[in-house]
Design a protein around this motif. Structure first.
Motif, PDB file in Angstrom:
ATOM      1  N   LEU A  40       0.811  -1.345   0.122  1.00  0.00           N
ATOM      2  CA  LEU A  40       0.189  -0.003   0.047  1.00  0.00           C
ATOM      3  C   LEU A  40       1.022   1.483  -0.106  1.00  0.00           C
ATOM      4  CD1 LEU A  40      -2.706  -0.767   2.628  1.00  0.00           C
ATOM      5  CD2 LEU A  40      -3.126  -0.758   0.121  1.00  0.00           C
ATOM      6  N   PHE A  41       1.850   1.500   0.741  1.00  0.00           N
ATOM      7  CA  PHE A  41       2.753   2.448   0.780  1.00  0.00           C
ATOM      8  C   PHE A  41       3.510   2.522  -0.388  1.00  0.00           C
ATOM      9  CE2 PHE A  41       7.069   3.853   1.421  1.00  0.00           C
ATOM     10  CZ  PHE A  41       6.961   5.161   2.159  1.00  0.00           C
ATOM     11  N   SER A  42       3.999   1.558  -1.196  1.00  0.00           N
ATOM     12  CA  SER A  42       4.700   1.596  -2.268  1.00  0.00           C
ATOM     13  C   SER A  42       3.852   2.360  -3.269  1.00  0.00           C
ATOM     14  CB  SER A  42       5.283   0.192  -2.559  1.00  0.00           C
ATOM     15  OG  SER A  42       5.887  -0.308  -1.826  1.00  0.00           O
ATOM     16  N   VAL A  43       2.521   1.700  -3.353  1.00  0.00           N
ATOM     17  CA  VAL A  43       1.706   2.383  -4.374  1.00  0.00           C
ATOM     18  C   VAL A  43       1.424   3.997  -4.249  1.00  0.00           C
ATOM     19  CG1 VAL A  43      -0.681   2.285  -5.186  1.00  0.00           C
ATOM     20  CG2 VAL A  43       0.393  -0.194  -4.969  1.00  0.00           C
ATOM     21  N   GLY A  44       1.116   4.173  -2.867  1.00  0.00           N
ATOM     22  CA  GLY A  44       0.790   5.543  -2.812  1.00  0.00           C
ATOM     23  C   GLY A  44       2.009   6.518  -2.922  1.00  0.00           C
ATOM     24  N   ILE A  45       3.255   5.955  -2.558  1.00  0.00           N
ATOM     25  CA  ILE A  45       4.355   6.796  -3.274  1.00  0.00           C
ATOM     26  C   ILE A  45       4.640   6.802  -4.636  1.00  0.00           C
ATOM     27  CG2 ILE A  45       7.043   6.525  -3.151  1.00  0.00           C
ATOM     28  CD1 ILE A  45       6.096   7.847  -0.535  1.00  0.00           C
ATOM     29  N   ILE A  46       4.351   5.654  -5.197  1.00  0.00           N
ATOM     30  CA  ILE A  46       4.647   5.983  -6.915  1.00  0.00           C
ATOM     31  C   ILE A  46       3.408   6.931  -7.229  1.00  0.00           C
ATOM     32  CG2 ILE A  46       4.316   4.397  -8.779  1.00  0.00           C
ATOM     33  CD1 ILE A  46       5.438   2.161  -7.472  1.00  0.00           C
ATOM     34  N   THR A  47       2.165   6.894  -6.943  1.00  0.00           N
ATOM     35  CA  THR A  47       1.391   7.829  -7.476  1.00  0.00           C
ATOM     36  C   THR A  47       1.219   9.256  -6.799  1.00  0.00           C
ATOM     37  OG1 THR A  47      -0.247   7.272  -5.484  1.00  0.00           O
ATOM     38  CG2 THR A  47      -0.710   5.980  -7.561  1.00  0.00           C
ATOM     39  N   TRP A  48       2.171   9.446  -5.719  1.00  0.00           N
ATOM     40  CA  TRP A  48       2.482  10.779  -5.216  1.00  0.00           C
ATOM     41  C   TRP A  48       3.467  11.549  -5.616  1.00  0.00           C
ATOM     42  CZ3 TRP A  48       6.078  11.992  -1.081  1.00  0.00           C
ATOM     43  CH2 TRP A  48       6.140  13.260  -0.391  1.00  0.00           C
ATOM     44  N   LEU A  49       4.423  10.828  -6.065  1.00  0.00           N
ATOM     45  CA  LEU A  49       5.797  11.387  -6.436  1.00  0.00           C
ATOM     46  C   LEU A  49       5.621  12.183  -7.605  1.00  0.00           C
ATOM     47  CD1 LEU A  49       8.687   9.218  -4.886  1.00  0.00           C
ATOM     48  CD2 LEU A  49       7.996  11.302  -4.200  1.00  0.00           C
ATOM     49  N   PRO A  50       4.765  11.539  -8.509  1.00  0.00           N
ATOM     50  CA  PRO A  50       4.846  12.445  -9.884  1.00  0.00           C
ATOM     51  C   PRO A  50       4.304  13.546  -9.756  1.00  0.00           C
ATOM     52  CG  PRO A  50       4.286  10.122 -10.280  1.00  0.00           C
ATOM     53  CD  PRO A  50       4.536  10.260  -8.595  1.00  0.00           C
ATOM     54  N   ILE A  51       3.309  13.765  -8.787  1.00  0.00           N
ATOM     55  CA  ILE A  51       2.614  15.251  -8.631  1.00  0.00           C
ATOM     56  C   ILE A  51       3.700  16.021  -7.799  1.00  0.00           C
ATOM     57  CG2 ILE A  51       0.656  16.395  -6.986  1.00  0.00           C
ATOM     58  CD1 ILE A  51      -0.455  13.663  -6.975  1.00  0.00           C
ATOM     59  N   VAL A  52       4.583  15.734  -7.189  1.00  0.00           N
ATOM     60  CA  VAL A  52       5.558  16.357  -6.556  1.00  0.00           C
ATOM     61  C   VAL A  52       6.663  16.964  -7.486  1.00  0.00           C
ATOM     62  CG1 VAL A  52       7.526  16.430  -4.904  1.00  0.00           C
ATOM     63  CG2 VAL A  52       5.550  15.104  -4.254  1.00  0.00           C
ATOM     64  N   GLY A 314      -6.169  17.321 -13.607  1.00  0.00           N
ATOM     65  CA  GLY A 314      -6.705  18.587 -12.804  1.00  0.00           C
ATOM     66  C   GLY A 314      -5.871  19.244 -11.696  1.00  0.00           C
ATOM     67  N   ALA A 315      -6.678  19.854 -11.008  1.00  0.00           N
ATOM     68  CA  ALA A 315      -5.820  20.673  -9.902  1.00  0.00           C
ATOM     69  C   ALA A 315      -4.996  19.843  -8.718  1.00  0.00           C
ATOM     70  CB  ALA A 315      -6.497  21.554  -9.402  1.00  0.00           C
ATOM     71  N   VAL A 316      -3.976  20.295  -8.799  1.00  0.00           N
ATOM     72  CA  VAL A 316      -2.790  19.402  -7.971  1.00  0.00           C
ATOM     73  C   VAL A 316      -3.381  18.956  -6.496  1.00  0.00           C
ATOM     74  CG1 VAL A 316      -0.542  19.483  -6.737  1.00  0.00           C
ATOM     75  CG2 VAL A 316      -0.842  20.170  -9.228  1.00  0.00           C
ATOM     76  N   LEU A 317      -3.807  20.097  -5.611  1.00  0.00           N
ATOM     77  CA  LEU A 317      -4.021  19.895  -4.463  1.00  0.00           C
ATOM     78  C   LEU A 317      -5.376  18.695  -4.037  1.00  0.00           C
ATOM     79  CD1 LEU A 317      -4.183  20.774  -1.311  1.00  0.00           C
ATOM     80  CD2 LEU A 317      -5.894  22.419  -1.830  1.00  0.00           C
ATOM     81  N   GLN A 318      -6.257  18.945  -4.762  1.00  0.00           N
ATOM     82  CA  GLN A 318      -7.373  17.954  -4.632  1.00  0.00           C
ATOM     83  C   GLN A 318      -6.785  16.530  -5.299  1.00  0.00           C
ATOM     84  OE1 GLN A 318     -11.482  18.926  -5.949  1.00  0.00           O
ATOM     85  NE2 GLN A 318     -11.906  16.771  -6.576  1.00  0.00           N
ATOM     86  N   LEU A 319      -6.215  16.684  -6.500  1.00  0.00           N
ATOM     87  CA  LEU A 319      -5.488  15.345  -6.901  1.00  0.00           C
ATOM     88  C   LEU A 319      -4.738  14.600  -5.756  1.00  0.00           C
ATOM     89  CD1 LEU A 319      -4.950  13.619  -9.417  1.00  0.00           C
ATOM     90  CD2 LEU A 319      -3.093  15.116 -10.095  1.00  0.00           C
ATOM     91  N   THR A 320      -3.830  15.354  -5.230  1.00  0.00           N
ATOM     92  CA  THR A 320      -3.033  14.764  -4.097  1.00  0.00           C
ATOM     93  C   THR A 320      -3.712  14.156  -3.174  1.00  0.00           C
ATOM     94  OG1 THR A 320      -1.492  16.620  -4.427  1.00  0.00           O
ATOM     95  CG2 THR A 320      -1.119  15.397  -2.485  1.00  0.00           C
ATOM     96  N   ILE A 321      -4.709  14.896  -2.476  1.00  0.00           N
ATOM     97  CA  ILE A 321      -5.508  14.231  -1.599  1.00  0.00           C
ATOM     98  C   ILE A 321      -6.522  12.839  -1.964  1.00  0.00           C
ATOM     99  CG2 ILE A 321      -7.486  14.815   0.210  1.00  0.00           C
ATOM    100  CD1 ILE A 321      -6.314  17.704   0.550  1.00  0.00           C
ATOM    101  N   SER A 322      -7.167  13.074  -3.108  1.00  0.00           N
ATOM    102  CA  SER A 322      -7.901  12.156  -3.667  1.00  0.00           C
ATOM    103  C   SER A 322      -7.286  10.911  -3.811  1.00  0.00           C
ATOM    104  CB  SER A 322      -8.682  12.626  -4.940  1.00  0.00           C
ATOM    105  OG  SER A 322      -9.308  13.678  -4.659  1.00  0.00           O
ATOM    106  N   ILE A 323      -6.162  10.988  -4.809  1.00  0.00           N
ATOM    107  CA  ILE A 323      -5.431   9.855  -5.151  1.00  0.00           C
ATOM    108  C   ILE A 323      -4.801   9.199  -3.779  1.00  0.00           C
ATOM    109  CG2 ILE A 323      -3.534   8.993  -6.636  1.00  0.00           C
ATOM    110  CD1 ILE A 323      -6.087   9.710  -8.223  1.00  0.00           C
ATOM    111  N   GLY A 324      -4.258   9.838  -3.048  1.00  0.00           N
ATOM    112  CA  GLY A 324      -3.506   9.574  -1.578  1.00  0.00           C
ATOM    113  C   GLY A 324      -4.389   8.566  -0.872  1.00  0.00           C
ATOM    114  N   ALA A 325      -5.892   9.129  -0.901  1.00  0.00           N
ATOM    115  CA  ALA A 325      -6.700   8.305  -0.064  1.00  0.00           C
ATOM    116  C   ALA A 325      -6.885   6.755  -0.689  1.00  0.00           C
ATOM    117  CB  ALA A 325      -8.202   9.102  -0.131  1.00  0.00           C
TER     118      ALA A 325
END
Length: 513
Positions: A40-52, A314-325
């Motif tokens: 779960l952590f690995s998938v979360g990191i892989i989807t979060w870092l491209p946004i960063v 779309g917008a980064v803030l909502q995308l980060t929280i939504s995909i991270g969830a």
């Protein structure tokens, strides 16, 4: 978040002195749950870092015009270099320097921008009269995007997932020698977050105060909402050589800080949870270095490739929280089940985690797809182009948007009531929904199969206040064949090291461990 973390999670994790957060899951449940948590952590990191990576590239593109996809591999390469060379120590010290640069850049924009528009009161007045500053909204409707409840309750659980069980953050607290120092670091973090949120929020007010009569999105001065701050920077600091560069350095500092932390924590999890179990013999220091550096390089390459996907969503803030969830809710639930619900068994935890992951994947991906395709809109504040002093071709506005210089017609507004209700759930509730769903399913599944006796669970793996609620085991006073009556009262249970071949399990008179 800080109160919950300090009371429930931090005492348990710091006392165990673990390298990977997911070692806890193995001790509380079993190796399968540990592997699932790490996944779960690995998938979360892989989807979060491209946004960063994408955020500073957008800013750099707005200021210089350099293509986003040329910037991202360069940023990633720099970060990979110093992360692989210096490890956690390099990450922490570069974070300190980057934080100072980031704070300095934001303060410079806020002070100079406020001065240019006429001062703090002008900024506040323009935002108040245009309803950018709103009174607290106590609406209980979960479909309302921002309310007191969604921010305080949903936001607390989101931040809890980011700070309490995320390897990115927890590795910093666990690196400190004492619980007192870890707790002090937590409150320093809270104060720092307050400062940055206030600065970022004020920057938003300042953008509107500067462009309240000439919207940069409508005039195509900015292509994306996330480029509005760089537009303001060029407006405020463009005449001063080097100062726009300071802002870009601040944005890159924020990105590099997050990116290096993510890469380093991911490498630690891959090593501890995926690689070490595969080797019979103990890995040498040279092998460990090769594995960690290889992980960082491969992950960096994957993140650069995924930037092509992120820019469409779309917008980064909502995308980060939504995909991270998607992974954040179930991941927090696994640890919540461990420290708060001693009845939950390994089987129940696995069923709860997988169910939460499946449900949140469906909800978040479908909702984000609907937003990206334009099928799901959210009402936005009105904007104006009355005060523009340059020629422009207006951006094709969505049906939901009405400019002040247009005639309002109710048929122009697209209502979202026809869209499935769950898709319109405020993104701030996503992590809480995933957490609650997984916890409930895990608890029900445990009782449906075979729930654990709380007294059989190692007390050091449970939150301190829950530990005090569990009554000590009092074995029945029964005479043995030799006529002697034995009475056992167990207050603590020691977990034996499963790697020791000669470990013995001790059973009481009732046959339980």
């Amino acid at each position: 978040m800080a109160v919950i973390f300090q009371t429930i999670y931090l005492p348990v994790f710091h006392n165990l002195q673990i390298t990977s957060t997911y070692e806890y899951l193995e001790r509380r449940f079993d190796k399968k749950i540990r592997l699932f948590g790490s996944l779960l952590f690995s998938v979360g990191i892989i989807t979060w870092l491209p946004i960063v990576i994408y955020v500073p590239a957008l800013a750099f593109n707005q200021v210089t015009g350099v293509n986003v996809h040329l910037i991202t591999p360069i940023v990633c390469a720099i970060c990979i270099f110093y992360t692989t060379m210096g490890g956690l120590k390099a990450v922490v010290w570069t974070d300190v320097i980057q934080t100072i640069i980031m704070l300095g850049a934001m303060l410079l924009i806020a002070i100079k921008g406020s001065y240019d528009v006429g001062g703090l009161m002008v900024v506040l007045e323009r935002n108040w009269y245009s309803e950018r500053i709103e009174r607290p909204n106590f609406d209980l409707d979960p479909l309302c995007r921002h309310t007191v409840w969604s921010l305080v309750l949903g936001g607390a659980i989101y931040y809890l997932q980011c700070s309490a069980v995320n390897q990115n953050m927890l590795q910093r607290y666990l690196a400190l020698p004492t619980f007192k120092s870890a707790r002090r670091a937590l409150w320093c973090f809270v104060l720092g977050i307050f400062a940055f949120l206030i600065l970022c929020g004020y920057s938003g007010l300042l953008i509107f105060a500067t462009y309240h009569k000439c919207d940069p999105l409508t005039t195509m001065l900015a292509r994306e909402k996330d480029q509005l701050l760089p537009v303001l920077v060029m407006e405020v600091l463009g005449d001063y050589p080097g100062l726009p560069g300071l802002f870009v350095a601040g944005v890159f500092s924020a990105a590099l800080s997050s990116l290096s932390t993510g890469l380093n924590s991911m490498a630690a999890v891959v090593l501890e949870d995926f690689c070490k179990p595969l080797f019979v013999e103990k890995l040498t220091e040279r092998n460990v270095n090769i594995l960690m550096k290889s992980t960082i390089v491969i992950l960096g390459a994957i993140c650069v490739a995924l930037v092509f996907v992120v820019e469409k969503l779309g917008a980064v803030l909502q995308l980060t929280i939504s995909i991270g969830a998607i992974t954040g809710g179930p991941s927090l639930a696994l640890f919540g089940m461990g420290v708060l619900l001693p009845w939950i068994s390994p089987k129940g935890a696995m069923i709860g985690g997988i169910s939460g992951l499946a449900f949140m994947s469906w909800l978040c991906i479908t909702a984000q797809t609907a937003i990206a395709s334009g099928d799901l809109h959210f009402p936005e504040k009105t904007v104006s182009t009355d005060g523009c002093h340059y020629h422009f071709t207006p951006k094709a506005s969505k049906p939901i948007l009405l400019r002040l210089d247009q005639t309002s017609n109710i048929t122009d507004i697209m209502h979202t009531d026809e869209t499935f209700m769950l898709y319109r759930l405020s993104y701030l509730w996503y992590t809480l929904v995933g957490f609650s769903f997984s916890m409930i399913v895990g608890l029900l599944a445990s009782f449906a199969t075979k729930a654990l006796d709380p007294r059989d669970v190692d007390s050091v793996l449970i939150a301190p206040f829950v530990r005090r609620l569990i009554p000590p085991r009092l074995y029945p006073n029964q005479p043995t064949s030799d006529g002697i009556i034995y009475a056992f009262e167990v207050n603590t249970i020691r977990t034996l090291d499963p790697t020791e071949e000669d470990s013995q399990q001790v059973k009481g008179r009732d046959g339980k461990h």
